[in-house]
Design a protein around this motif. Structure first.
Motif, PDB file in Angstrom:
ATOM      1  N   ALA A 104       1.320  20.873 -53.811  1.00  7.68           N
ATOM      2  CA  ALA A 104       0.676  20.863 -52.501  1.00  7.68           C
ATOM      3  C   ALA A 104       1.739  21.128 -51.448  1.00  7.68           C
ATOM      4  O   ALA A 104       2.889  20.711 -51.592  1.00  7.68           O
ATOM      5  CB  ALA A 104      -0.011  19.527 -52.233  1.00  7.68           C
ATOM      6  N   ALA A 105       1.350  21.826 -50.404  1.00  6.74           N
ATOM      7  CA  ALA A 105       2.249  22.112 -49.288  1.00  6.74           C
ATOM      8  C   ALA A 105       1.647  21.549 -48.009  1.00  6.74           C
ATOM      9  O   ALA A 105       0.438  21.666 -47.778  1.00  6.74           O
ATOM     10  CB  ALA A 105       2.483  23.609 -49.145  1.00  6.74           C
ATOM     11  N   CYS A 106       2.487  20.935 -47.197  1.00  7.26           N
ATOM     12  CA  CYS A 106       2.027  20.367 -45.932  1.00  7.26           C
ATOM     13  C   CYS A 106       1.641  21.493 -44.977  1.00  7.26           C
ATOM     14  O   CYS A 106       2.369  22.474 -44.822  1.00  7.26           O
ATOM     15  CB  CYS A 106       3.125  19.498 -45.320  1.00  7.26           C
ATOM     16  N   HIS A 107       0.509  21.344 -44.299  1.00  4.40           N
ATOM     17  CA  HIS A 107       0.036  22.374 -43.369  1.00  4.40           C
ATOM     18  C   HIS A 107       0.879  22.416 -42.098  1.00  4.40           C
ATOM     19  O   HIS A 107       0.875  23.428 -41.391  1.00  4.40           O
ATOM     20  CB  HIS A 107      -1.423  22.120 -42.997  1.00  4.40           C
ATOM     21  N   GLU A 108       1.598  21.350 -41.803  1.00  5.67           N
ATOM     22  CA  GLU A 108       2.357  21.272 -40.563  1.00  5.67           C
ATOM     23  C   GLU A 108       3.823  21.664 -40.742  1.00  5.67           C
ATOM     24  O   GLU A 108       4.357  22.438 -39.961  1.00  5.67           O
ATOM     25  CB  GLU A 108       2.272  19.846 -39.985  1.00  5.67           C
ATOM     26  N   CYS A 109       4.494  21.123 -41.769  1.00  6.62           N
ATOM     27  CA  CYS A 109       5.931  21.370 -41.931  1.00  6.62           C
ATOM     28  C   CYS A 109       6.279  22.149 -43.197  1.00  6.62           C
ATOM     29  O   CYS A 109       7.458  22.391 -43.468  1.00  6.62           O
ATOM     30  CB  CYS A 109       6.704  20.044 -41.916  1.00  6.62           C
ATOM     31  N   ASP A 110       5.255  22.523 -44.004  1.00  2.62           N
ATOM     32  CA  ASP A 110       5.445  23.347 -45.210  1.00  2.62           C
ATOM     33  C   ASP A 110       6.260  22.664 -46.311  1.00  2.62           C
ATOM     34  O   ASP A 110       6.806  23.342 -47.182  1.00  2.62           O
ATOM     35  CB  ASP A 110       6.110  24.687 -44.858  1.00  2.62           C
ATOM     36  N   LEU A 111       6.351  21.353 -46.283  1.00  2.00           N
ATOM     37  CA  LEU A 111       7.051  20.653 -47.357  1.00  2.00           C
ATOM     38  C   LEU A 111       6.264  20.796 -48.659  1.00  2.00           C
ATOM     39  O   LEU A 111       5.067  20.528 -48.705  1.00  2.00           O
ATOM     40  CB  LEU A 111       7.203  19.169 -47.003  1.00  2.00           C
ATOM     41  N   LEU A 112       6.944  21.235 -49.707  1.00  2.00           N
ATOM     42  CA  LEU A 112       6.316  21.391 -51.019  1.00  2.00           C
ATOM     43  C   LEU A 112       6.502  20.120 -51.818  1.00  2.00           C
ATOM     44  O   LEU A 112       7.613  19.581 -51.897  1.00  2.00           O
ATOM     45  CB  LEU A 112       6.935  22.582 -51.771  1.00  2.00           C
ATOM     46  N   MET A 113       5.429  19.634 -52.418  1.00  2.00           N
ATOM     47  CA  MET A 113       5.496  18.365 -53.142  1.00  2.00           C
ATOM     48  C   MET A 113       4.462  18.370 -54.259  1.00  2.00           C
ATOM     49  O   MET A 113       3.574  19.227 -54.324  1.00  2.00           O
ATOM     50  CB  MET A 113       5.242  17.191 -52.185  1.00  2.00           C
ATOM     51  N   ARG A 114       4.601  17.378 -55.122  1.00  2.00           N
ATOM     52  CA  ARG A 114       3.618  17.201 -56.187  1.00  2.00           C
ATOM     53  C   ARG A 114       2.332  16.643 -55.593  1.00  2.00           C
ATOM     54  O   ARG A 114       2.355  15.739 -54.764  1.00  2.00           O
ATOM     55  CB  ARG A 114       4.167  16.239 -57.246  1.00  2.00           C
ATOM     56  N   LYS A 115       1.182  17.202 -56.010  1.00  2.00           N
ATOM     57  CA  LYS A 115      -0.105  16.736 -55.497  1.00  2.00           C
ATOM     58  C   LYS A 115      -0.356  15.301 -55.965  1.00  2.00           C
ATOM     59  O   LYS A 115      -0.294  15.016 -57.162  1.00  2.00           O
ATOM     60  CB  LYS A 115      -1.237  17.639 -55.974  1.00  2.00           C
ATOM     61  N   PRO A 116      -0.613  14.370 -55.044  1.00  2.00           N
ATOM     62  CA  PRO A 116      -0.796  12.973 -55.435  1.00  2.00           C
ATOM     63  C   PRO A 116      -2.151  12.725 -56.089  1.00  2.00           C
ATOM     64  O   PRO A 116      -3.124  13.437 -55.826  1.00  2.00           O
ATOM     65  CB  PRO A 116      -0.688  12.226 -54.109  1.00  2.00           C
ATOM     66  N   GLU A 117      -2.201  11.710 -56.923  1.00  2.00           N
ATOM     67  CA  GLU A 117      -3.462  11.246 -57.519  1.00  2.00           C
ATOM     68  C   GLU A 117      -3.985  10.101 -56.661  1.00  2.00           C
ATOM     69  O   GLU A 117      -3.338   9.069 -56.533  1.00  2.00           O
ATOM     70  CB  GLU A 117      -3.233  10.770 -58.956  1.00  2.00           C
ATOM     71  N   LEU A 118      -5.142  10.286 -56.077  1.00  2.00           N
ATOM     72  CA  LEU A 118      -5.683   9.297 -55.152  1.00  2.00           C
ATOM     73  C   LEU A 118      -6.924   8.639 -55.723  1.00  2.00           C
ATOM     74  O   LEU A 118      -7.735   9.281 -56.382  1.00  2.00           O
ATOM     75  CB  LEU A 118      -6.044   9.954 -53.816  1.00  2.00           C
ATOM     76  N   ALA A 119      -7.050   7.359 -55.450  1.00  2.18           N
ATOM     77  CA  ALA A 119      -8.276   6.643 -55.780  1.00  2.18           C
ATOM     78  C   ALA A 119      -9.256   6.786 -54.621  1.00  2.18           C
ATOM     79  O   ALA A 119      -8.900   7.215 -53.514  1.00  2.18           O
ATOM     80  CB  ALA A 119      -7.973   5.167 -56.043  1.00  2.18           C
ATOM     81  N   LEU A 120     -10.514   6.458 -54.873  1.00  2.00           N
ATOM     82  CA  LEU A 120     -11.548   6.574 -53.850  1.00  2.00           C
ATOM     83  C   LEU A 120     -11.191   5.694 -52.653  1.00  2.00           C
ATOM     84  O   LEU A 120     -10.876   4.516 -52.793  1.00  2.00           O
ATOM     85  CB  LEU A 120     -12.901   6.152 -54.423  1.00  2.00           C
ATOM     86  N   GLY A 121     -11.225   6.290 -51.466  1.00  2.00           N
ATOM     87  CA  GLY A 121     -10.907   5.555 -50.246  1.00  2.00           C
ATOM     88  C   GLY A 121      -9.462   5.651 -49.826  1.00  2.00           C
ATOM     89  O   GLY A 121      -9.111   5.207 -48.735  1.00  2.00           O
ATOM     90  N   GLU A 122      -8.595   6.240 -50.667  1.00  3.04           N
ATOM     91  CA  GLU A 122      -7.184   6.379 -50.332  1.00  3.04           C
ATOM     92  C   GLU A 122      -6.927   7.717 -49.645  1.00  3.04           C
ATOM     93  O   GLU A 122      -7.727   8.648 -49.730  1.00  3.04           O
ATOM     94  CB  GLU A 122      -6.311   6.273 -51.586  1.00  3.04           C
ATOM     95  N   ARG A 123      -5.776   7.815 -48.973  1.00  5.36           N
ATOM     96  CA  ARG A 123      -5.350   9.066 -48.376  1.00  5.36           C
ATOM     97  C   ARG A 123      -3.849   9.215 -48.533  1.00  5.36           C
ATOM     98  O   ARG A 123      -3.125   8.231 -48.718  1.00  5.36           O
ATOM     99  CB  ARG A 123      -5.728   9.133 -46.899  1.00  5.36           C
ATOM    100  N   ALA A 124      -3.391  10.470 -48.488  1.00  4.95           N
ATOM    101  CA  ALA A 124      -1.972  10.760 -48.652  1.00  4.95           C
ATOM    102  C   ALA A 124      -1.448  11.451 -47.413  1.00  4.95           C
ATOM    103  O   ALA A 124      -2.120  12.331 -46.851  1.00  4.95           O
ATOM    104  CB  ALA A 124      -1.752  11.644 -49.884  1.00  4.95           C
ATOM    105  N   GLU A 125      -0.241  11.044 -46.980  1.00  4.69           N
ATOM    106  CA  GLU A 125       0.392  11.644 -45.811  1.00  4.69           C
ATOM    107  C   GLU A 125       1.698  12.313 -46.221  1.00  4.69           C
ATOM    108  O   GLU A 125       2.340  11.917 -47.194  1.00  4.69           O
ATOM    109  CB  GLU A 125       0.671  10.584 -44.739  1.00  4.69           C
TER     110      GLU A 125
END
Length: 219
Positions: A19-40
């Protein structure tokens, strides 16, 4: 910042796990999220992904409510103007017609598209995408419509039109008696519903649902 080993590890991962950040273009591994969680984003804090509970049901309800408000918001009087014994009623549609009849046809077309045409197309695209997910049909068409919706987002300017209405009211209130119409309340309600819909309709959940990857869209 990641070191050389981390960068090499990211390069070796398949694209669907990155996944790449839409704002700063940082490339990272896509996180695994549970229902109701969010990633920043760890670099800039931009919200990357979120799994909102009951996203599909809430988004459908908001889209249908916004469509129900569309006609009264655009065709019912926004204000009643009392001046020198005469009363006039103004609507969004009558403003477009007045511009067109006054010879400002290009401006009339722009106002129509930004205040009426494109907002309606956006809502219809969102509703069609949600129905594709709800009924599990036409995912290819749903992907096309969702891309179309993102291209239209920059052209829907209900908030700009609302500011123009409010400025006009402030300037006219010293010259005439003005009564707010039901159309203004519907117009404000339509704007708020569209903003709420964009917040609730999590892009990541929609993309995953349309590609058949999501476990959360219907919860």
């Amino acid at each position: 910042m990641c070191d050389v080993d981390d960068s090499r590890e990211l390069i070796e991962l398949p694209l669907e796990q990155l996944a790449a950040c839409h704002e700063c273009d940082l490339l990272m591994r896509k996180p695994e999220l549970a229902l109701g969680e969010r990633a920043e984003c760890p670099r800039c804090g931009f919200e990357l992904f979120s799994h909102r509970p009951q996203m599909l049901q809430r988004s459908l309800a908001l889209a249908l409510a916004a469509l129900l408000l569309y006609i009264p918001a655009n065709f019912l009087p926004i204000m009643h103007l009392h001046l020198l014994g005469q009363t006039t009623q103004d609507t969004v549609w009558s403003a477009v017609r007045s511009l067109y009849d006054g010879g400002l046809r290009v401006i009339a077309v722009v106002v129509f598209l930004c205040s009426m045409g494109i907002p309606l197309l956006k809502l219809l695209c969102q509703l069609a995408v949600l129905l594709c997910i709800r009924w599990d049909v036409g995912r290819v068409h749903g992907l096309f419509l969702y891309r179309t919706y993102h291209h239209l987002r920059e052209w829907g300017m209900l908030e700009v039109y609302l500011m123009g209405i409010l400025v006009s009211i402030v300037k006219l209130i010293a010259l005439a008696n003005i009564e707010m119409g039901i159309g203004l309340a519907c117009f404000i309600g339509l704007l708020l519903l569209q903003i709420w819909l964009e917040v609730v309709m999590s892009p990541q959940q929609v993309w995953e649902a349309l590609s058949g990857e999501s476990r959360y869209a219907g919860h």
